[in-house]
Design an enzyme around this catalytic site. Structure first.
Site, mmCIF file in Angstrom:
data_model
loop_
_atom_site.group_PDB
_atom_site.id
_atom_site.type_symbol
_atom_site.label_atom_id
_atom_site.label_comp_id
_atom_site.label_asym_id
_atom_site.label_seq_id
_atom_site.Cartn_x
_atom_site.Cartn_y
_atom_site.Cartn_z
ATOM 1 N N LYS A 112 24.013 45.538 45.501
ATOM 2 C CA LYS A 112 24.873 44.993 46.558
ATOM 3 C C LYS A 112 24.182 45.028 47.920
ATOM 4 C CE LYS A 112 29.351 45.290 44.396
ATOM 5 N NZ LYS A 112 30.752 45.669 44.422
ATOM 6 N N LYS A 195 27.385 39.759 34.506
ATOM 7 C CA LYS A 195 28.757 40.262 34.463
ATOM 8 C C LYS A 195 29.714 39.316 35.184
ATOM 9 C CE LYS A 195 30.299 43.442 37.505
ATOM 10 N NZ LYS A 195 30.847 44.631 38.162
ATOM 11 N N LYS A 198 33.800 39.648 40.747
ATOM 12 C CA LYS A 198 34.463 39.080 41.922
ATOM 13 C C LYS A 198 33.470 38.678 42.990
ATOM 14 C CE LYS A 198 37.231 42.554 42.267
ATOM 15 N NZ LYS A 198 38.306 43.532 42.336
HETATM 16 N N1 AQP Z 1 32.873 41.866 33.807
HETATM 17 C C1 AQP Z 1 33.455 43.016 33.528
HETATM 18 N N2 AQP Z 1 33.551 43.439 32.247
HETATM 19 C C2 AQP Z 1 34.149 44.619 31.947
HETATM 20 N N3 AQP Z 1 34.708 45.421 32.872
HETATM 21 C C3 AQP Z 1 34.633 45.039 34.162
HETATM 22 N N4 AQP Z 1 35.091 45.596 35.312
HETATM 23 C C4 AQP Z 1 34.769 44.789 36.347
HETATM 24 N N5 AQP Z 1 34.107 43.704 35.907
HETATM 25 C C5 AQP Z 1 34.019 43.824 34.551
HETATM 26 C C6 AQP Z 1 35.845 46.844 35.397
HETATM 27 O O1 AQP Z 1 37.011 46.617 36.164
HETATM 28 C C7 AQP Z 1 37.394 47.826 36.786
HETATM 29 C C8 AQP Z 1 37.780 47.570 38.206
HETATM 30 O O2 AQP Z 1 36.623 47.397 38.935
HETATM 31 P P1 AQP Z 1 36.507 47.398 40.478
HETATM 32 O O3 AQP Z 1 37.713 47.682 41.201
HETATM 33 O O4 AQP Z 1 35.267 48.139 40.800
HETATM 34 O O5 AQP Z 1 36.357 45.923 40.577
HETATM 35 P P2 AQP Z 1 35.173 45.299 41.025
HETATM 36 O O6 AQP Z 1 33.936 46.102 40.781
HETATM 37 O O7 AQP Z 1 35.528 44.928 42.406
HETATM 38 O O8 AQP Z 1 35.204 44.103 40.052
HETATM 39 P P3 AQP Z 1 34.025 43.248 40.036
HETATM 40 O O9 AQP Z 1 34.428 41.894 39.670
HETATM 41 O O10 AQP Z 1 32.978 43.920 39.215
HETATM 42 O O11 AQP Z 1 33.682 43.233 41.572
HETATM 43 P P4 AQP Z 1 32.302 43.431 42.247
HETATM 44 O O12 AQP Z 1 31.541 42.235 41.863
HETATM 45 O O13 AQP Z 1 32.683 43.463 43.689
HETATM 46 O O14 AQP Z 1 31.693 44.701 41.774
HETATM 47 C C9 AQP Z 1 36.225 48.784 36.623
HETATM 48 O O15 AQP Z 1 36.547 49.732 35.651
HETATM 49 C C10 AQP Z 1 35.097 47.906 36.153
HETATM 50 O O16 AQP Z 1 34.225 48.598 35.280
#
Ligand code: AQP
Length: 332
Positions: A112, A195, A198
């Site tokens: 990030k 993956k 978001k």
């Molecule tokens: N692609 C994924 N497959 C399986 N599990 C996933 N999680 C996120 N993406 C996947 C799981 O969702 C939970 C919440 O995660 P978070 O609040 O950390 O959400 P996040 O990280 O903001 O979701 P993103 O989409 O992964 O966002 P970014 O890109 O900002 O990091 C966690 O348990 C995570 O493992």
């Protein structure tokens, strides 16, 4: 009963299929036979630039979605992280037993911060996994239901718990990750080697749970696959098809092999069309429930306030023990 804790960031208008299949489905299942603590982690959400009005709104939308997915405030403790000051307070203490190099090895931070440029990445983004460790350790969690992307952070949490216990005396339970085998990582529809995320995926690569069903069906129809015709589960050579099979199997509670068998001799178009319908069948009643919860924000806030009171009882007791062990003079 064993304890479970997990959190999710209120950083978008909707959770996506990765969040749901990787983590949230397990949250709902675990509340039956665990003492469960689940939080909307707004402290984590401000580690990147954000709009304050949006954050407050998204925090309610996140809570409404969790209730819509089946969290039951009578069977679990659902709360907002910033309502429980113990999280930030324990985080500071854990920062003081974390090595700078150790924190610097976290791949999520490296990815990030590389994307934002090191000058723009905040110190909060750097210490994010330590706050996450505090979230977990405060509740003496036995298990932490998360997706595969959180495995390294869980390992750090375990190391910090063991280190603290070793230096200052038995204080924290050392938690185990609870990562579902089949759906640990759901992939981006447009780039099925990455993956579904978001922050990193393009909108067409993510299926949002609150997307109108027509939008999801369209995204699924345009999912990247391969130039063959055969539908088989081969993540290495056919990651796009494997991802669609994984999602189909998970959403219909079947084994991948069973779904594979259903599509012998059929085309990619069928697989995509059916998945669009499966997602729609899930999304329509879900959106209705979420809108129901959002229609009464005062009741939603009361649920969250009750959750915070319960969370403070448990986290306050852990923090008091921590203060004593490390030698903080108790207030008179
Ligand atoms: N692609 C994924 N497959 C399986 N599990 C996933 N999680 C996120 N993406 C996947 C799981 O969702 C939970 C919440 O995660 P978070 O609040 O950390 O959400 P996040 O990280 O903001 O979701 P993103 O989409 O992964 O966002 P970014 O890109 O900002 O990091 C966690 O348990 C995570 O493992």
């Amino acid at each position: 009963r064993p304890r479970v804790l997990s959190g999710i960031q209120p950083t978008a208008d909707s959770f996506h299929l990765g969040n749901y299949l990787g983590a949230l489905r397990q949250w709902v299942a675990l509340q039956d036979d665990h003492e469960a603590f689940y939080c909307v982690v707004d402290l984590h959400a401000i580690t990147v630039e954000h709009d304050p009005a949006e954050l407050a709104r998204r925090t309610r939308v996140a809570a409404a979605q969790l209730l819509g997915l089946g969290l039951d405030p009578d069977r679990c403790t659902l709360f907002v992280q910033s309502h429980v000051p113990e999280h930030a307070r324990l985080s500071w203490i854990l920062e003081c037993i974390t090595g700078f190099g150790e924190a610097g090895r976290m791949t999520q931070f490296k990815d990030k911060s590389a994307k934002q440029g090191t000058d723009r990445a905040t110190v909060g983004l750097f210490t994010y996994p330590i706050l996450q460790a505090a979230d977990i350790l405060l509740y003496q969690a036995d298990r932490v239901p998360v997706g595969e992307d959180q495995r390294q952070h869980l390992e750090l949490t375990r190391n910090l718990a063991q280190r603290f216990n070793h230096r200052f005396g038995e204080t924290f339970r050392v938690p185990e990750p609870h990562i579902p085998q089949a759906t640990a990582k759901i992939y981006d529809l447009q780039d099925p080697t990455a993956k579904m995320s978001k922050s990193a995926s393009s909108p067409s690569g993510i299926v949002e749970l609150l997307d109108p069903p027509r939008t999801s069906a369209k995204k699924i129809r345009s999912a990247v696959t391969d130039n063959e015709r055969e539908i088989r589960f081969d993540p290495e050579n056919k990651p796009g098809i494997a991802n669609l099979l994984t999602i189909n199997a998970a959403m219909t509670d079947r084994k991948v092999a069973e779904v594979e068998a259903e599509y012998v001799g059929r085309g990619y178009g069928d697989l995509k069309k059916d998945l669009g319908e499966i997602v729609a069948a899930f999304a329509e009643p879900f959106a209705e429930k979420v809108n129901g919860y959002l229609a009464d924000p005062a009741e939603l806030d009361r649920v969250l306030a009750r959750g915070a009171t319960r969370a403070r009882e448990v986290s306050g007791a852990t923090l008091a023990a921590v203060h004593e062990r490390i030698g903080f003079l108790p207030p008179a």
